[in-house]
Design an enzyme around this catalytic site. Structure first.
Site, short mmCIF file in Angstrom:
data_model
loop_
_atom_site.label_atom_id
_atom_site.label_comp_id
_atom_site.label_asym_id
_atom_site.label_seq_id
_atom_site.Cartn_x
_atom_site.Cartn_y
_atom_site.Cartn_z
N TYR A 1 0.84 -1.23 0.01
CA TYR A 1 0.09 -0.06 -0.06
C TYR A 1 0.98 1.25 0.02
CZ TYR A 1 -3.84 -3.24 1.51
OH TYR A 1 -4.90 -3.91 1.55
N HIS B 1 -9.22 -10.71 -8.79
CA HIS B 1 -8.47 -9.91 -7.65
C HIS B 1 -9.80 -9.47 -6.82
CE1 HIS B 1 -6.23 -6.78 -5.46
NE2 HIS B 1 -5.31 -7.61 -5.87
#
Length: 224
Positions: free
Chosen positions: A66, A186
């Protein structure tokens, strides 16, 4: 940059001696000196530190960390307890709820999984702040491919969860018939409705582990 000190050292020590890793090391060190880089340098290898190779039961591959403040801490899909749960993990929790009845917790800290043998491995281990995929292609992929091969070479069954095309591209590294390979889109909001929801990977993983006399994963992340 932190060092690996547990049983991952044996299969990965050869990588540290290769020219690409020397270039990677100096590149990453320079990036930390000049830019804001995630995760913290001491957290880069947390996936390996928290889940020794001898304990790996399940592998969940992510792409890169992230890239917003305070999120990344070295485990794919995971954020620190006080950080807002990212959208992909919201969808993972929804699938866990639908698959196994887990309640949806108030945090995204997945260390409990790592401690039980779930290797939460990003294929790229660092990223510039607010610049997704900025460290793609600098050498991390070669290093994490070596880690994936090390798990593939284990003489015992392991579950690989490959979500999305980048993770599924690693299937070429997996040729050990003992393992279970589970593939789905995903969990990102862009693709979760194309087949991640309803994939039932978590119950399939536990059924496979139990069929091989391996204790299943307690997937429930508790509230904090």
């Amino acid at each position: 940059m932190a060092a690996i000190s547990n049983d991952w050292l044996v299969p990965l020590s050869g990588e540290f001696k290769k020219p690409y890793y020397k270039e990677l090391y100096y590149k990453v060190r320079e990036e930390y000196q000049h830019y804001q880089i995630f995760p913290d340098a001491n957290d880069i290898f947390n996936a390996f530190d928290f889940t020794p190779l001898s304990k790996v039961k399940v592998v969940i591959l992510g792409q890169d960390p992230y890239h917003n403040n305070g999120q990344a801490h070295g485990l794919s899909f995971s954020v620190k307890p006080e950080v807002e749960i990212p959208p992909s993990l919201v969808n993972i929790y929804q699938e866990l709820h639908d698959d196994l009845g887990c309640y949806i917790p108030n945090n995204g800290y997945l260390k409990k999984w790592a401690d039980q043998g779930v290797l939460l491995l990003n294929t790229v281990l660092t990223v510039r702040a607010h610049n997704a995929n900025s460290h793609r292609g600098i050498g991390w992929e070669q290093f994490t491919d070596a880690a994936i091969r090390a798990v593939n070479d284990l003489d015992r069954p392991v579950v690989f969860m490959l979500w999305g095309r980048p993770a599924q591209s690693k299937k070429a590294l997996l040729n050990n018939p003992q393992h279970l390979i589970l593939e789905a889109p995903h969990p990102s909001p862009l693709s979760a409705y194309r087949g991640f929801f309803g994939c039932r990977h978590f119950s399939q993983a536990n059924a496979f582990l139990e069929a091989h006399q391996i204790s299943p994963i307690d997937w429930q992340i508790e509230n904090v």
